[in-house]
Design a protein around this motif. Structure first.
Motif, mmCIF file in Angstrom:
data_model
loop_
_atom_site.group_PDB
_atom_site.id
_atom_site.type_symbol
_atom_site.label_atom_id
_atom_site.label_comp_id
_atom_site.label_asym_id
_atom_site.label_seq_id
_atom_site.Cartn_x
_atom_site.Cartn_y
_atom_site.Cartn_z
ATOM 1 N N PRO A 141 7.127 -12.884 21.788
ATOM 2 C CA PRO A 141 5.873 -13.603 22.023
ATOM 3 C C PRO A 141 5.997 -14.515 23.239
ATOM 4 O O PRO A 141 7.104 -14.794 23.708
ATOM 5 N N ALA A 142 4.865 -14.999 23.727
ATOM 6 C CA ALA A 142 4.867 -15.922 24.858
ATOM 7 C C ALA A 142 5.510 -17.247 24.466
ATOM 8 O O ALA A 142 6.100 -17.921 25.298
ATOM 9 N N GLN A 143 5.381 -17.619 23.198
ATOM 10 C CA GLN A 143 6.008 -18.844 22.700
ATOM 11 C C GLN A 143 6.431 -18.636 21.256
ATOM 12 O O GLN A 143 5.821 -17.850 20.534
ATOM 13 N N CYS A 189 14.750 -13.646 21.352
ATOM 14 C CA CYS A 189 13.658 -14.023 22.267
ATOM 15 C C CYS A 189 13.791 -15.459 22.769
ATOM 16 O O CYS A 189 13.429 -15.754 23.904
#
Length: 156
Positions: free
Chosen positions: A73-75, A45
């Motif tokens: 995840p977004a971050q 990711c």
């Protein structure tokens, strides 16, 4: 550095093997997920250094991965299963700080996968908060704190 985002860990590790002499550091992209012993099918990711960066053989490479079937995840470091315990309130987030140069903008982390609303004016501030070192993609990472551009801010 090649782009490894979206690849299976086994393929990413194989692509890096002829390029770097140091072991690849791998971690779960979610803070509340344990990394499995067999992570060959996990998906990359986030990566440090960023794709397109110079990659001297002794560069420390870090990959954040998720289990098969789990979205990224977004971050990096986000929780996959946030706690829903009654009576708990989320910790307050830091206020964005003015960006260098006095243009009135704010800095909210690096432009290469950093982010969130956590920011630090200096490495001393990040260390005092217990956040240092900060890796690219983690909340609080900012290029202006990563003086050697190795993807790890406040590591020296």
């Amino acid at each position: 550095m090649p782009s490894l985002i979206g690849q299976r860990y086994a393929a990413a590790e194989a692509a890096l093997k002829p390029l770097v002499t140091t072991p690849v550091e791998v971690r779960a992209a979610y803070s509340d997920v344990k990394l499995a012993a067999d992570r060959s099918q996990w998906t990359v990711c986030f990566q440090t250094p960023a794709a397109g960066s110079a990659l001297p053989p002794t560069t420390a490479v870090e990959l954040s991965v998720t289990a098969p079937g789990t979205p990224c995840p977004a971050q990096a470091g986000a929780a996959l299963h946030p706690s829903k315990a009654p009576g708990r309130t989320p910790a307050p987030k830091s206020t964005p700080t003015p960006a260098p140069g006095g243009n009135g903008g704010t800095t909210t982390g690096g432009t290469t996968g950093g982010g969130g609303s956590v920011t630090y004016k200096s490495c001393a501030e990040a260390k005092a908060a217990g956040a240092a070192p900060i890796r690219r993609g983690q909340p609080g990472y900012s290029k202006n704190l990563d003086r050697d551009n190795d993807g790890i801010a406040c590591d020296k």
